[in-house]
Design a protein around this motif. Sequence first.
Motif, mmCIF file in Angstrom:
data_model
loop_
_atom_site.group_PDB
_atom_site.id
_atom_site.type_symbol
_atom_site.label_atom_id
_atom_site.label_comp_id
_atom_site.label_asym_id
_atom_site.label_seq_id
_atom_site.Cartn_x
_atom_site.Cartn_y
_atom_site.Cartn_z
ATOM 1 N N PHE A 97 -7.747 -36.943 -44.060
ATOM 2 C CA PHE A 97 -6.289 -36.938 -43.935
ATOM 3 C C PHE A 97 -5.737 -38.198 -44.574
ATOM 4 N N ASP A 98 -4.475 -38.112 -44.977
ATOM 5 C CA ASP A 98 -3.783 -39.238 -45.587
ATOM 6 C C ASP A 98 -2.311 -39.163 -45.198
ATOM 7 N N ALA A 99 -1.870 -40.150 -44.437
ATOM 8 C CA ALA A 99 -0.477 -40.198 -43.991
ATOM 9 C C ALA A 99 0.291 -41.319 -44.683
ATOM 10 N N SER A 100 -0.191 -41.758 -45.840
ATOM 11 C CA SER A 100 0.424 -42.885 -46.549
ATOM 12 C C SER A 100 1.878 -42.623 -46.917
ATOM 13 N N ALA A 101 2.226 -41.368 -47.144
ATOM 14 C CA ALA A 101 3.589 -41.037 -47.551
ATOM 15 C C ALA A 101 4.622 -41.338 -46.467
ATOM 16 N N LEU A 102 4.163 -41.573 -45.240
ATOM 17 C CA LEU A 102 5.088 -41.865 -44.145
ATOM 18 C C LEU A 102 5.501 -43.335 -44.120
ATOM 19 N N GLY A 103 4.821 -44.170 -44.889
ATOM 20 C CA GLY A 103 5.070 -45.601 -44.816
ATOM 21 C C GLY A 103 4.200 -46.229 -43.747
ATOM 22 N N LYS A 104 4.742 -47.162 -42.980
ATOM 23 C CA LYS A 104 3.980 -47.863 -41.949
ATOM 24 C C LYS A 104 3.644 -46.911 -40.803
ATOM 25 N N VAL A 105 2.348 -46.812 -40.494
ATOM 26 C CA VAL A 105 1.878 -45.953 -39.403
ATOM 27 C C VAL A 105 1.185 -46.821 -38.362
ATOM 28 N N LYS A 106 1.584 -46.691 -37.103
ATOM 29 C CA LYS A 106 1.028 -47.510 -36.029
ATOM 30 C C LYS A 106 -0.264 -46.931 -35.464
ATOM 31 N N LYS A 107 -0.329 -45.608 -35.392
ATOM 32 C CA LYS A 107 -1.463 -44.981 -34.713
ATOM 33 C C LYS A 107 -1.584 -43.535 -35.168
ATOM 34 N N ILE A 108 -2.810 -43.027 -35.232
ATOM 35 C CA ILE A 108 -3.056 -41.633 -35.606
ATOM 36 C C ILE A 108 -3.993 -41.012 -34.577
ATOM 37 N N VAL A 109 -3.670 -39.798 -34.168
ATOM 38 C CA VAL A 109 -4.506 -39.039 -33.240
ATOM 39 C C VAL A 109 -4.873 -37.712 -33.899
ATOM 40 N N VAL A 110 -6.159 -37.347 -33.829
ATOM 41 C CA VAL A 110 -6.627 -36.065 -34.367
ATOM 42 C C VAL A 110 -6.978 -35.146 -33.204
ATOM 43 N N LEU A 111 -6.399 -33.943 -33.217
ATOM 44 C CA LEU A 111 -6.572 -32.973 -32.134
ATOM 45 C C LEU A 111 -6.994 -31.630 -32.703
ATOM 46 N N VAL A 112 -7.757 -30.880 -31.922
ATOM 47 C CA VAL A 112 -8.177 -29.533 -32.303
ATOM 48 C C VAL A 112 -7.799 -28.580 -31.166
ATOM 49 N N ASP A 113 -6.964 -27.606 -31.449
ATOM 50 C CA ASP A 113 -6.393 -26.749 -30.422
ATOM 51 C C ASP A 113 -7.426 -26.055 -29.548
ATOM 52 N N ARG A 114 -8.442 -25.448 -30.172
ATOM 53 C CA ARG A 114 -9.331 -24.536 -29.452
ATOM 54 C C ARG A 114 -10.704 -25.109 -29.159
ATOM 55 N N ASN A 115 -10.854 -26.411 -29.300
ATOM 56 C CA ASN A 115 -12.093 -27.048 -28.871
ATOM 57 C C ASN A 115 -12.066 -27.254 -27.357
ATOM 58 N N PRO A 116 -13.217 -27.187 -26.700
ATOM 59 C CA PRO A 116 -13.229 -27.484 -25.260
ATOM 60 C C PRO A 116 -12.823 -28.924 -24.975
ATOM 61 N N ILE A 117 -13.105 -29.841 -25.918
ATOM 62 C CA ILE A 117 -12.606 -31.214 -25.861
ATOM 63 C C ILE A 117 -11.673 -31.369 -27.051
ATOM 64 N N ARG A 118 -10.398 -31.441 -26.795
ATOM 65 C CA ARG A 118 -9.413 -31.317 -27.867
ATOM 66 C C ARG A 118 -9.223 -32.595 -28.689
ATOM 67 N N LYS A 119 -9.322 -33.748 -28.049
ATOM 68 C CA LYS A 119 -9.090 -34.991 -28.792
ATOM 69 C C LYS A 119 -10.361 -35.369 -29.538
ATOM 70 N N LEU A 121 -10.371 -38.059 -32.194
ATOM 71 C CA LEU A 121 -10.396 -39.522 -32.352
ATOM 72 C C LEU A 121 -8.991 -40.084 -32.357
ATOM 73 N N GLU A 122 -8.919 -41.408 -32.160
ATOM 74 C CA GLU A 122 -7.705 -42.187 -32.350
ATOM 75 C C GLU A 122 -8.004 -43.254 -33.402
ATOM 76 N N PHE A 123 -7.022 -43.517 -34.247
ATOM 77 C CA PHE A 123 -7.209 -44.443 -35.355
ATOM 78 C C PHE A 123 -5.990 -45.346 -35.456
ATOM 79 N N ILE A 124 -6.234 -46.662 -35.421
ATOM 80 C CA ILE A 124 -5.168 -47.649 -35.620
ATOM 81 C C ILE A 124 -5.445 -48.337 -36.948
ATOM 82 N N PRO A 125 -4.661 -48.067 -37.987
ATOM 83 C CA PRO A 125 -5.000 -48.525 -39.339
ATOM 84 C C PRO A 125 -4.993 -50.041 -39.526
ATOM 85 N N GLU A 126 -4.107 -50.758 -38.839
ATOM 86 C CA GLU A 126 -3.962 -52.199 -39.021
ATOM 87 C C GLU A 126 -3.800 -52.534 -40.506
ATOM 88 N N LYS A 127 -4.838 -53.085 -41.172
ATOM 89 C CA LYS A 127 -4.761 -53.463 -42.587
ATOM 90 C C LYS A 127 -5.250 -52.350 -43.520
#
Length: 283
Positions: A97-119, A121-127
């Motif tokens: 994934f690439d969210a660079s087009a949004l500008g400054k991003v503080k945090k990213i969460v990846v979720l999957v609807d139909r997984n038994p464990i939906r979350k 990962l979490e990603f904080i880009p920092e630099k």
Amino acid sequence: MMFSVTKQSINKMTPLGVFLSGFLLVSNFFASPVLAAPAELGAVKGDLTGGDPLGSMQWPDMKGQFFDADAKTVFDSRIKVTVPLFAEDAMNVPVSFDASALGKVKKIVVLVDRNPIRKVLEFIPEKAKPALNFRFKLEQASPIRVAALTENGVWHVGYAFIEASGGGCTVPGATRADGSWPQTLNKVAGKMFDANQLRDDARLRVQVSHPMDTGLVAGVPAFYIEEMILQDKNKQVLAKLYPFEPVSENPLFSFDFDKKPVGPISLVGRDNNGNRIDAKVTQ
């Protein structure tokens, strides 16, 4: 548009007519899925999906589970989510994934609807750039969400759909099956890819040896990396990553930077059993 071709009408056709008729029937067969494109399903189902472009009935529940009650979420095609059309190996499904087009991003969460464990990962880009490449486990065909929090407090949600035969979350990994994981646990391999004629940024790729057990296999408790922190030579934090059980065994992550960080790069972290990760990536 439907076509009806009877045996009598075929008998009256020229050879060219028979060919064209067959072509129309085949074209109609392959075109029919386009008429039910995922982007249209949310509108058909209306409020039951919360306006989800993929028409997933799980989306409203996921919003309540993973975002604050007053959080603003918007579906945003500027987040590029790349996945295979079909997950050939449900235990190792590649996603970028690439969210660079949004500008400054503080945090990213990846979720999957139909997984038994939906979350996933979490990603904080920092630099680092708000972009990541990795692999995860997929239990069944499902939408995948990449939600990016911008500085104005809005969650921008990118999305894709992955077809799969499934079962990726409920079977043991290779190192668990052969018993080799204790010999390699938390060993790190990495490499920095410098800018070249094809790119003007830098990429860091790191792999950590770990079974990443989901806890959904009989007799095998959840055992996974829960924190990874990248630091430059001066101990400045470059990125923070919080994986969860659905991340694939022996996870491999690719981080992107606008310019090459000052090395050597350190990777520190831990798993949910308290085992430490502490390594340097030579460049």
